[in-house]
Design an enzyme around this catalytic site. Structure first.
Site, mmCIF file in Angstrom:
data_model
loop_
_atom_site.group_PDB
_atom_site.id
_atom_site.type_symbol
_atom_site.label_atom_id
_atom_site.label_comp_id
_atom_site.label_asym_id
_atom_site.label_seq_id
_atom_site.Cartn_x
_atom_site.Cartn_y
_atom_site.Cartn_z
ATOM 1 N N HIS A 201 0.842 -1.205 0.000
ATOM 2 C CA HIS A 201 0.000 0.000 0.000
ATOM 3 C C HIS A 201 0.870 1.245 0.000
ATOM 4 O O HIS A 201 0.575 2.218 -0.658
ATOM 5 C CB HIS A 201 -0.902 -0.028 1.237
ATOM 6 N N TRP A 202 1.903 1.266 0.806
ATOM 7 C CA TRP A 202 2.947 2.281 0.951
ATOM 8 C C TRP A 202 2.552 3.431 1.884
ATOM 9 O O TRP A 202 3.409 4.078 2.458
ATOM 10 C CB TRP A 202 3.379 2.854 -0.407
ATOM 11 N N ASP A 203 1.275 3.696 2.103
ATOM 12 C CA ASP A 203 0.895 4.848 2.926
ATOM 13 C C ASP A 203 -0.277 4.512 3.846
ATOM 14 O O ASP A 203 -1.216 5.291 3.984
ATOM 15 C CB ASP A 203 0.535 6.032 2.018
ATOM 16 N N LEU A 204 -0.206 3.355 4.506
ATOM 17 C CA LEU A 204 -1.334 2.936 5.330
ATOM 18 C C LEU A 204 -1.174 3.441 6.759
ATOM 19 O O LEU A 204 -0.480 2.853 7.583
ATOM 20 C CB LEU A 204 -1.475 1.410 5.326
ATOM 21 N N ASN A 208 -6.091 6.730 6.620
ATOM 22 C CA ASN A 208 -6.328 6.041 5.361
ATOM 23 C C ASN A 208 -7.052 4.715 5.553
ATOM 24 O O ASN A 208 -6.975 3.820 4.701
ATOM 25 C CB ASN A 208 -5.006 5.817 4.617
#
Length: 305
Positions: A201-204, A208
């Protein structure tokens, strides 16, 4: 015509490399285009992210949905393909997608038609951070269970770029920060040859993860890449920063995520240091004199063991 919120227009100016005033000016016409193209009816107050506009809509069959418009950038160009791979497994469901030239912006416009979630109810508001992290970790475990598709950006390439950039950017760093930068770079150098093959996901972080109808909680706003799940931990460690017992809280959060995801602890430490390095290089490139000291505290906590 859709009105662009003043806060979003101001954010476009702050992030001019990804958006800028041209993107602000293009948004109303783009929204009208996709409302007509997909026969959508506006159904609520406009929302937004850092550069994206999100419009609650209703489809011709009465299904509630959300129209998300964003400039196509290196970070978010994989959002649609990633959502198609996940197919709603722990994440918002993609209903349709299109990318078109923007009439008055140098950026292409990426439009996503998404499952409607409760945009104003996220894990950020859950009082018990441990419970929130348990939910987030459970969703993340489902996301990284999927192998990454061909053609998506990779952590291997990102790691190589970071190692190439580090010597130049380190010259701009404050002397007190140099040992941390060097330690984080060493961790990336050690792991770069085995960067992983999972869809990340990279930005959890907590904001979010939104409440939904299909499931109680679902992830949103991925910036997908293919790599090691250890690269996913930092956002949940640094958000909702603890006010007391910083070291103990950070280590408990780290342990909770490592155990919930079934990760190798040493690799997870190394890739978390890699994520700190990525943020530090961005800060230095943007002209910051110091790297984020909260992230330094995370590094200190992890290495204290």
């Amino acid at each position: 015509m859709i009105e662009v919120p003043a806060e979003l227009a101001a954010s476009h100016l702050r992030y001019a490399d990804d958006a800028g005033p041209e993107w602000t000016a293009a948004l109303p016409a783009l929204a009208e285009h996709f409302l007509g193209r997909w026969e959508l009816r506006p159904d609520g107050r406009v929302m937004h992210g850092v550069v994206s506009l999100v419009l609650p809509v209703v489809r011709p069959d009465g299904t509630r949905a959300a129209l998300k418009l964003q400039p196509a950038t290196e970070e978010n160009v994989g959002e649609g393909p990633g959502l198609r791979v996940w197919a709603g497994d722990g994440v918002v469901r993609l209903l349709d997608e299109a990318t078109v030239p923007s009439p008055s912006s140098p950026h292409q416009a990426n439009a996503l038609l998404l499952e409607r979630l409760e945009g104003r109810r996220s894990l950020e508001g859950m009082p018990d951070v441990t419970e929130a992290l348990e939910i987030l970790t459970g969703l993340l475990a489902r996301l990284v269970a999927h192998p990454g598709p061909e053609g998506m950006r990779t952590l291997a390439d990102i790691a190589a770029d970071m190692l190439e950039e580090t010597p130049e950017q380190a010259r701009r760093a404050h002397p007190d920060d140099l040992p941390w930068i060097e330690r984080c770079a060493a961790a990336v150098r050690e792991l770069a040859g085995e960067a992983g093959d999972r869809l990340l996901h990279w930005d959890l972080h907590y904001s979010n993860v939104l409440a939904g109808e299909r499931e109680p909680w679902l992830a949103i706003d991925p910036k997908p890449l293919v790599g090691d799940p250890g690269f996913e931990l930092l956002p949940a460690l640094r958000n909702r920063w603890p006010s007391t017992d910083v070291r103990g809280t950070l280590l408990r959060r780290f342990d909770q995520m490592v155990e919930g995801l079934g990760l190798d602890r040493d690799r997870a430490v190394g890739w978390t240091l890699g994520r700190v390095l990525q943020d530090a290089l961005w800060d230095l490139e943007d002209g910051e004199s110091r790297i984020d000291q909260n992230e330094v505290a995370i590094v200190e906590a992890l290495l204290s063991r």
